[in-house]
Design a protein around this motif. Structure first.
Motif, mmCIF file in Angstrom:
data_model
loop_
_atom_site.group_PDB
_atom_site.id
_atom_site.type_symbol
_atom_site.label_atom_id
_atom_site.label_comp_id
_atom_site.label_asym_id
_atom_site.label_seq_id
_atom_site.Cartn_x
_atom_site.Cartn_y
_atom_site.Cartn_z
ATOM 1 N N ASP A 1 4.853 4.950 -2.552
ATOM 2 C CA ASP A 1 5.062 5.841 -3.696
ATOM 3 C C ASP A 1 4.399 7.206 -3.509
ATOM 4 O O ASP A 1 4.430 8.045 -4.399
ATOM 5 C CB ASP A 1 4.572 5.183 -4.988
ATOM 6 C CG ASP A 1 3.072 4.963 -5.019
ATOM 7 O OD1 ASP A 1 2.359 5.354 -4.056
ATOM 8 O OD2 ASP A 1 2.582 4.402 -6.017
ATOM 9 N N GLY A 2 3.795 7.438 -2.347
ATOM 10 C CA GLY A 2 3.170 8.725 -2.058
ATOM 11 C C GLY A 2 1.683 8.793 -2.332
ATOM 12 O O GLY A 2 1.026 9.747 -1.934
ATOM 13 N N HIS A 3 1.149 7.806 -3.038
ATOM 14 C CA HIS A 3 -0.291 7.783 -3.293
ATOM 15 C C HIS A 3 -1.047 7.555 -1.988
ATOM 16 O O HIS A 3 -0.564 6.863 -1.091
ATOM 17 C CB HIS A 3 -0.656 6.671 -4.284
ATOM 18 C CG HIS A 3 -0.301 6.985 -5.692
ATOM 19 N ND1 HIS A 3 0.940 6.751 -6.206
ATOM 20 C CD2 HIS A 3 -1.028 7.529 -6.694
ATOM 21 C CE1 HIS A 3 0.979 7.118 -7.464
ATOM 22 N NE2 HIS A 3 -0.207 7.611 -7.792
ATOM 23 N N GLN A 4 -2.239 8.120 -1.923
ATOM 24 C CA GLN A 4 -3.102 7.881 -0.774
ATOM 25 C C GLN A 4 -4.313 7.073 -1.207
ATOM 26 O O GLN A 4 -4.861 7.289 -2.284
ATOM 27 C CB GLN A 4 -3.575 9.198 -0.161
ATOM 28 C CG GLN A 4 -2.464 9.934 0.548
ATOM 29 C CD GLN A 4 -2.966 11.153 1.291
ATOM 30 O OE1 GLN A 4 -3.977 11.731 0.946
ATOM 31 N NE2 GLN A 4 -2.250 11.539 2.320
ATOM 32 N N VAL A 5 -4.700 6.148 -0.341
ATOM 33 C CA VAL A 5 -5.854 5.300 -0.591
ATOM 34 C C VAL A 5 -6.757 5.360 0.627
ATOM 35 O O VAL A 5 -6.293 5.204 1.751
ATOM 36 C CB VAL A 5 -5.423 3.831 -0.851
ATOM 37 C CG1 VAL A 5 -6.627 2.941 -1.075
ATOM 38 C CG2 VAL A 5 -4.465 3.754 -2.027
ATOM 39 N N ASP A 6 -8.038 5.618 0.387
ATOM 40 C CA ASP A 6 -9.023 5.556 1.456
ATOM 41 C C ASP A 6 -9.679 4.183 1.394
ATOM 42 O O ASP A 6 -10.242 3.803 0.366
ATOM 43 C CB ASP A 6 -10.093 6.633 1.283
ATOM 44 C CG ASP A 6 -9.557 8.030 1.520
ATOM 45 O OD1 ASP A 6 -8.526 8.158 2.207
ATOM 46 O OD2 ASP A 6 -10.171 8.988 1.027
ATOM 47 N N VAL A 7 -9.579 3.447 2.486
ATOM 48 C CA VAL A 7 -10.167 2.115 2.565
ATOM 49 C C VAL A 7 -11.426 2.218 3.419
ATOM 50 O O VAL A 7 -11.377 2.668 4.568
ATOM 51 C CB VAL A 7 -9.177 1.097 3.173
ATOM 52 C CG1 VAL A 7 -9.801 -0.288 3.229
ATOM 53 C CG2 VAL A 7 -7.880 1.068 2.367
ATOM 54 N N GLN A 8 -12.551 1.796 2.848
ATOM 55 C CA GLN A 8 -13.837 1.830 3.544
ATOM 56 C C GLN A 8 -14.106 0.447 4.144
ATOM 57 O O GLN A 8 -13.978 -0.563 3.455
ATOM 58 C CB GLN A 8 -14.963 2.187 2.569
ATOM 59 C CG GLN A 8 -14.720 3.451 1.770
ATOM 60 C CD GLN A 8 -14.656 4.688 2.623
ATOM 61 O OE1 GLN A 8 -15.311 4.791 3.656
ATOM 62 N NE2 GLN A 8 -13.861 5.645 2.203
ATOM 63 N N LEU A 9 -14.468 0.431 5.430
ATOM 64 C CA LEU A 9 -14.713 -0.824 6.148
ATOM 65 C C LEU A 9 -16.117 -0.814 6.754
ATOM 66 O O LEU A 9 -16.607 0.237 7.185
ATOM 67 C CB LEU A 9 -13.685 -0.993 7.275
ATOM 68 C CG LEU A 9 -12.209 -0.926 6.882
ATOM 69 C CD1 LEU A 9 -11.333 -0.851 8.122
ATOM 70 C CD2 LEU A 9 -11.839 -2.126 6.027
ATOM 71 N N ASP A 10 -16.719 -2.010 6.825
ATOM 72 C CA ASP A 10 -18.016 -2.114 7.497
ATOM 73 C C ASP A 10 -17.819 -2.371 8.991
ATOM 74 O O ASP A 10 -16.683 -2.346 9.491
ATOM 75 C CB ASP A 10 -18.900 -3.176 6.840
ATOM 76 C CG ASP A 10 -18.382 -4.606 7.003
ATOM 77 O OD1 ASP A 10 -17.425 -4.847 7.771
ATOM 78 O OD2 ASP A 10 -18.949 -5.497 6.355
ATOM 79 N N GLU A 11 -18.895 -2.638 9.709
ATOM 80 C CA GLU A 11 -18.850 -2.830 11.163
ATOM 81 C C GLU A 11 -17.978 -4.011 11.585
ATOM 82 O O GLU A 11 -17.458 -4.043 12.694
ATOM 83 C CB GLU A 11 -20.263 -3.043 11.724
ATOM 84 C CG GLU A 11 -21.186 -1.876 11.517
ATOM 85 C CD GLU A 11 -21.800 -1.829 10.114
ATOM 86 O OE1 GLU A 11 -21.745 -2.833 9.362
ATOM 87 O OE2 GLU A 11 -22.302 -0.754 9.753
ATOM 88 N N ALA A 12 -17.835 -4.995 10.685
ATOM 89 C CA ALA A 12 -17.027 -6.182 10.981
ATOM 90 C C ALA A 12 -15.605 -6.050 10.425
ATOM 91 O O ALA A 12 -14.888 -7.043 10.324
ATOM 92 C CB ALA A 12 -17.703 -7.424 10.409
ATOM 93 N N PHE A 13 -15.215 -4.845 10.038
ATOM 94 C CA PHE A 13 -13.879 -4.538 9.502
ATOM 95 C C PHE A 13 -13.619 -5.234 8.167
ATOM 96 O O PHE A 13 -12.485 -5.535 7.831
ATOM 97 C CB PHE A 13 -12.786 -4.857 10.525
ATOM 98 C CG PHE A 13 -12.980 -4.122 11.825
ATOM 99 C CD1 PHE A 13 -12.595 -2.796 11.955
ATOM 100 C CD2 PHE A 13 -13.581 -4.741 12.899
ATOM 101 C CE1 PHE A 13 -12.799 -2.109 13.136
ATOM 102 C CE2 PHE A 13 -13.790 -4.073 14.099
ATOM 103 C CZ PHE A 13 -13.394 -2.745 14.215
ATOM 104 N N ARG A 14 -14.678 -5.496 7.411
ATOM 105 C CA ARG A 14 -14.552 -6.033 6.052
ATOM 106 C C ARG A 14 -14.480 -4.864 5.083
ATOM 107 O O ARG A 14 -15.196 -3.874 5.233
ATOM 108 C CB ARG A 14 -15.745 -6.924 5.705
ATOM 109 C CG ARG A 14 -15.777 -8.224 6.484
ATOM 110 C CD ARG A 14 -16.944 -9.081 6.015
ATOM 111 N NE ARG A 14 -18.212 -8.388 6.231
ATOM 112 C CZ ARG A 14 -19.134 -8.762 7.107
ATOM 113 N NH1 ARG A 14 -18.965 -9.852 7.836
ATOM 114 N NH2 ARG A 14 -20.247 -8.072 7.243
#
Length: 109
Positions: free
Chosen positions: A83-96
């Motif tokens: 839908d054009g929205h952007q989401v920033d996904v934050q991950l830790d060192e283990a990709f969680r």
């Protein structure tokens, strides 16, 4: 006026000009808010895991940017949803996933 006093005055003026110049450049960079010079993309060896974790979190979309060691987490993956929205996904060192943040505006807004 003796030469020693003149040399001291010149040195003081040059030093003051250097301080003002450095301060002006620093202030301009801070105000621009555009200091992406330190951003590093996620290395290829870790990219697939980071993308997979981010897309699982968002339920799909397209990865449009990545960053290592941003101010909030080890990895940041930017995903653009259908839908054009952007989401920033934050991950830790283990990709969680340790956090997400949306842009609150989409292509249709």
């Amino acid at each position: 006026m003796n030469p020693t006093t003149t040399h001291r005055r010149i040195a003081v003026v040059v030093a003051a000009a250097a301080v003002v110049s450095a301060g002006t450049v620093g202030a301009a960079r801070a105000l621009s808010g555009d200091d992406d010079s330190h951003e590093q993309p996620i290395p290829a060896s870790e990219l697939e895991q980071a993308e997979r974790a981010a897309l699982e979190e968002t339920g799909g979309g397209t990865v449009t940017g990545t960053e290592v060691d941003d101010e909030e987490s080890r990895y940041e993956v930017e995903v653009t949803l259908e839908d054009g929205h952007q989401v920033d996904v934050q991950l830790d060192e283990a990709f969680r996933v340790v956090g997400t943040e949306g842009d609150d505006s989409g292509a249709d807004d």
